[in-house]
Design an enzyme around this catalytic site. Structure first.
Site, PDB file in Angstrom:
ATOM      1  N   ASN A 179       4.420  10.385   2.954  1.00 13.52           N
ATOM      2  CA  ASN A 179       2.968  10.186   2.765  1.00 13.52           C
ATOM      3  C   ASN A 179       2.540  10.646   1.376  1.00 13.52           C
ATOM      4  OD1 ASN A 179       3.488  10.439   5.789  1.00 13.52           O
ATOM      5  ND2 ASN A 179       1.425   9.646   5.729  1.00 13.52           N
ATOM      6  N   GLY A 211      -0.413   2.860  17.853  1.00 13.76           N
ATOM      7  CA  GLY A 211       0.479   2.668  16.705  1.00 13.76           C
ATOM      8  C   GLY A 211       0.796   3.938  15.937  1.00 13.76           C
ATOM      9  N   THR A 242       7.415   3.953   7.115  1.00 13.96           N
ATOM     10  CA  THR A 242       6.877   3.166   8.225  1.00 13.96           C
ATOM     11  C   THR A 242       7.986   2.340   8.894  1.00 13.96           C
ATOM     12  OG1 THR A 242       4.962   1.835   8.830  1.00 13.96           O
ATOM     13  CG2 THR A 242       6.207   1.055   6.981  1.00 13.96           C
ATOM     14  N   LYS A 281       8.376  -4.788   4.774  1.00 12.59           N
ATOM     15  CA  LYS A 281       9.208  -3.831   4.019  1.00 12.59           C
ATOM     16  C   LYS A 281      10.667  -3.916   4.512  1.00 12.59           C
ATOM     17  CE  LYS A 281       6.256  -1.946   1.199  1.00 12.59           C
ATOM     18  NZ  LYS A 281       6.353  -2.135  -0.250  1.00 12.59           N
ATOM     19  N   SER A 336      -5.486  -6.563  -8.145  1.00 12.00           N
ATOM     20  CA  SER A 336      -6.112  -6.870  -6.855  1.00 12.00           C
ATOM     21  C   SER A 336      -6.476  -5.578  -6.129  1.00 12.00           C
ATOM     22  CB  SER A 336      -5.189  -7.730  -5.991  1.00 12.00           C
ATOM     23  OG  SER A 336      -3.921  -7.124  -5.873  1.00 12.00           O
ATOM     24  N   SER A 391       9.249   2.281   2.615  1.00 12.53           N
ATOM     25  CA  SER A 391       8.296   3.155   3.302  1.00 12.53           C
ATOM     26  C   SER A 391       8.904   3.753   4.559  1.00 12.53           C
ATOM     27  CB  SER A 391       7.078   2.322   3.693  1.00 12.53           C
ATOM     28  OG  SER A 391       6.248   3.061   4.546  1.00 12.53           O
ATOM     29  N   TYR A 415       3.095  -4.961   8.277  1.00 12.14           N
ATOM     30  CA  TYR A 415       3.405  -4.318   6.994  1.00 12.14           C
ATOM     31  C   TYR A 415       4.848  -3.791   7.004  1.00 12.14           C
ATOM     32  CZ  TYR A 415       3.588  -0.533   3.551  1.00 12.14           C
ATOM     33  OH  TYR A 415       3.978   0.307   2.534  1.00 12.14           O
TER      34      TYR A 415
HETATM   35  N1  LIG Z   1       0.606   4.845  -0.762  1.00 14.05           N
HETATM   36  C1  LIG Z   1       1.351   4.934   0.324  1.00 14.05           C
HETATM   37  O1  LIG Z   1       0.993   5.622   1.276  1.00 14.05           O
HETATM   38  C2  LIG Z   1       2.692   4.226   0.395  1.00 14.05           C
HETATM   39  C3  LIG Z   1       3.651   4.672   1.311  1.00 14.05           C
HETATM   40  C4  LIG Z   1       4.879   4.003   1.374  1.00 14.05           C
HETATM   41  C5  LIG Z   1       5.122   2.916   0.549  1.00 14.05           C
HETATM   42  N2  LIG Z   1       4.163   2.504  -0.327  1.00 14.05           N
HETATM   43  C6  LIG Z   1       4.434   1.331  -1.173  1.00 14.05           C
HETATM   44  O2  LIG Z   1       4.384   1.729  -2.521  1.00 14.05           O
HETATM   45  C7  LIG Z   1       3.882   0.671  -3.320  1.00 14.05           C
HETATM   46  C8  LIG Z   1       2.752   1.181  -4.187  1.00 14.05           C
HETATM   47  O3  LIG Z   1       1.759   1.743  -3.332  1.00 14.05           O
HETATM   48  P1  LIG Z   1       0.400   2.323  -3.907  1.00 14.05           P
HETATM   49  O4  LIG Z   1      -0.073   3.322  -2.929  1.00 14.05           O
HETATM   50  O5  LIG Z   1       0.543   2.694  -5.313  1.00 14.05           O
HETATM   51  O6  LIG Z   1      -0.505   1.024  -3.748  1.00 14.05           O
HETATM   52  P2  LIG Z   1      -1.615   0.414  -4.724  1.00 14.05           P
HETATM   53  O7  LIG Z   1      -2.315  -0.652  -3.978  1.00 14.05           O
HETATM   54  O8  LIG Z   1      -2.416   1.501  -5.349  1.00 14.05           O
HETATM   55  O9  LIG Z   1      -0.707  -0.228  -5.860  1.00 14.05           O
HETATM   56  C9  LIG Z   1      -0.163  -1.535  -5.751  1.00 14.05           C
HETATM   57  C10 LIG Z   1      -0.449  -2.259  -7.054  1.00 14.05           C
HETATM   58  O10 LIG Z   1       0.091  -3.580  -6.972  1.00 14.05           O
HETATM   59  C11 LIG Z   1      -0.871  -4.494  -7.465  1.00 14.05           C
HETATM   60  N3  LIG Z   1      -0.611  -5.773  -6.815  1.00 14.05           N
HETATM   61  C12 LIG Z   1      -0.815  -6.122  -5.527  1.00 14.05           C
HETATM   62  N4  LIG Z   1      -0.434  -7.403  -5.320  1.00 14.05           N
HETATM   63  C13 LIG Z   1       0.022  -7.868  -6.516  1.00 14.05           C
HETATM   64  C14 LIG Z   1       0.545  -9.108  -6.936  1.00 14.05           C
HETATM   65  N5  LIG Z   1       0.659 -10.149  -6.093  1.00 14.05           N
HETATM   66  N6  LIG Z   1       0.921  -9.250  -8.237  1.00 14.05           N
HETATM   67  C15 LIG Z   1       0.785  -8.217  -9.110  1.00 14.05           C
HETATM   68  N7  LIG Z   1       0.290  -7.002  -8.750  1.00 14.05           N
HETATM   69  C16 LIG Z   1      -0.085  -6.839  -7.468  1.00 14.05           C
HETATM   70  C17 LIG Z   1      -2.224  -3.896  -7.117  1.00 14.05           C
HETATM   71  O11 LIG Z   1      -3.267  -4.359  -7.944  1.00 14.05           O
HETATM   72  C18 LIG Z   1      -1.952  -2.400  -7.341  1.00 14.05           C
HETATM   73  O12 LIG Z   1      -2.200  -2.032  -8.680  1.00 14.05           O
HETATM   74  C19 LIG Z   1       3.488  -0.452  -2.367  1.00 14.05           C
HETATM   75  O13 LIG Z   1       4.531  -1.408  -2.349  1.00 14.05           O
HETATM   76  C20 LIG Z   1       3.373   0.253  -1.043  1.00 14.05           C
HETATM   77  O14 LIG Z   1       3.663  -0.612   0.035  1.00 14.05           O
HETATM   78  C21 LIG Z   1       2.964   3.138  -0.430  1.00 14.05           C
END
Ligand SMILES: NC(=O)c1ccc[n+]([C@@H]2O[C@H](COP(=O)([O-])OP(=O)(O)OC[C@H]3O[C@@H](n4cnc5c(N)ncnc54)[C@H](O)[C@@H]3O)[C@@H](O)[C@H]2O)c1
Length: 369
Positions: free
Chosen positions: A209, A325, A147, A173, A35, A145, A169
């Site tokens: 980040n 925010g 956050t 978490k 997605s 996170s 969001y």
């Molecule tokens: N990137 C950031 O800044 C950040 C910071 C803190 C926490 N996070 C957390 O880290 C995790 C990964 O982040 P990211 O930056 O790699 O995001 P991303 O969107 O690149 O990766 C998430 C992946 O999950 C998949 N996905 C989403 N919904 C799904 C579902 N229902 N079933 C199966 N797959 C699904 C998406 O296709 C994607 O490949 C997330 O949980 C995010 O909340 C990210």
């Protein structure tokens, strides 16, 4: 060497972590619904790891890719089966641990669509935990996170700081963190290091980040539409996809007036996951909560100047009003991760910009090109 299920393994942080884990000799099953990602990320990380494709979604006895949704039992059971089955369909080894990246992560979108965020992030995590119980797997690394800390009262922020998220969001978490504390048997009083009376091994990793890309420029962050985060935006300005960088607030109480964040190279973050996973598998059942950040604050203008230097392209900056925010300064206290895992960031702002530019310049339209 362990067999690990990676939810969201095709995404930004997941793809880099999969590469690090494969290079360390672990066997992986990736479950992703694409997605917010592309199967190309998996093909490229497999190639970087030196794997040869042996069939659709299959790379020898090292890697399987399953397309499916974490909210569906059927998809999860298929992913667990892809590990356990023998013969060409499977890795012939049951899943010992899960790293759970899959989820939705855009703060603004979470305000507009709270139900979807609660569904994917909380319901998806609960469905995953139930599948783990069904398949007798009790080891989980969870993407939490920074956050969660909302407007922090102390900087640098320790893991003991109050959890007080300020958007949907962050609420999802925080809810998953609470769910994990309950599953581990640690309850509401959970602190950063606790034994799990229920026999679970869980790490809640609070990222600051995450930015940058693999130094090859083959895998990186590929946001859909207008990027929500600073780095993808800056790199799209450098590559000519956007005219200028809008900086929200130049009157913050910081040295140059712009917001200060703790940027962490995604390869450092990937190493942090490998080390957390290996610690969980080696140690007694526990609930561990760790900040993953550098401990150093960098301002928005510093990022723009460093990216200009790395790319050799101008980054025109437009100073606009503060955004509701946002906090002035968010920086991790990463001492606990250093003590518990021996993990520290190795890569600074120059490497972040160099590698981010290597990815953006080679893939100006992400994986779609
Ligand atoms: N990137 C950031 O800044 C950040 C910071 C803190 C926490 N996070 C957390 O880290 C995790 C990964 O982040 P990211 O930056 O790699 O995001 P991303 O969107 O690149 O990766 C998430 C992946 O999950 C998949 N996905 C989403 N919904 C799904 C579902 N229902 N079933 C199966 N797959 C699904 C998406 O296709 C994607 O490949 C997330 O949980 C995010 O909340 C990210």
């Amino acid at each position: 060497m362990a067999t690990v299920l990676i939810t969201g393994g095709a995404g930004f942080i997941g793809s880099h972590t999969c590469l690090v884990l494969l290079q360390a000799g672990h066997r992986l099953v990736i479950l992703d619904d694409f997605s917010n990602s592309s199967p190309r990320a998996v093909e490229r990380l497999a190639e970087l790891a030196g794997l040869i494709p042996t069939g659709p979604g299959s790379w020898g006895d090292a890697l399987r890719l399953v397309q499916g949704d974490i909210r569906h039992d059927h998809s999860l059971d298929l992913a667990f089966a892809a590990a356990q089955s023998s013969g060409p369909a499977g890795l012939d080894a049951p899943v010992e641990a899960v790293i759970h990246f899959a989820g939705l992560k855009a703060v603004g979108e979470s305000v507009a669509e709270p139900l979807r965020y609660w569904d994917v992030n909380l319901h998806g995590s609960r469905t995953l935990l139930e599948a783990m119980e069904r398949h007798s797997c009790r080891c989980l690394v969870f993407s939490s996170s920074a956050t969660l800390y909302g407007y922090p009262e102390t900087v640098p922020i320790p893991e003991t700081a109050p959890v007080q998220p300020i958007n949907p969001y962050g609420h999802t978490k925080a809810a998953v963190e609470m769910l994990l504390a309950d599953v581990a048997g640690c309850g509401a009083g959970a602190t950063a290091e606790m034994e799990s009376p229920n026999g679970w091994r869980i790490a809640r990793l609070r990222y600051f980040n995450p930015v940058g890309a693999h130094p090859s420029g083959q895998i990186g962050e590929d946001p859909d539409g207008i990027p929500n985060n600073l780095f993808p935006f800056v790199s799209q300005v450098a590559v000519g996809r956007r005219p200028s960088l809008r900086v929200f607030g130049s009157d913050w109480p910081t040295p140059d007036g712009t917001g200060v964040r703790d940027y962490i190279h995604v390869m450092d973050l990937a190493e942090g996951h490998r080390m957390a996973l290996e610690a969980l598998l080696a140690e007694e059942p526990q609930l561990l909560t760790l900040n993953l950040g550098s401990g150093r604050g960098i301002s928005v203008l510093e990022v723009a100047r460093a990216f200009e230097a790395a790319s050799g392209r101008p980054i025109p900056v437009e100073l606009v009003a503060r955004r509701p925010g946002d906090a002035a300064v968010t920086v991790a206290d990463p001492a606990l991760a250093a003590r518990r895992l021996g993990w520290r960031t190795q890569l600074g702002l120059d490497a972040i910009c160099r590698d981010g530019w290597a990815w953006q310049s080679a893939n100006p339209h992400g994986y779609a090109a």
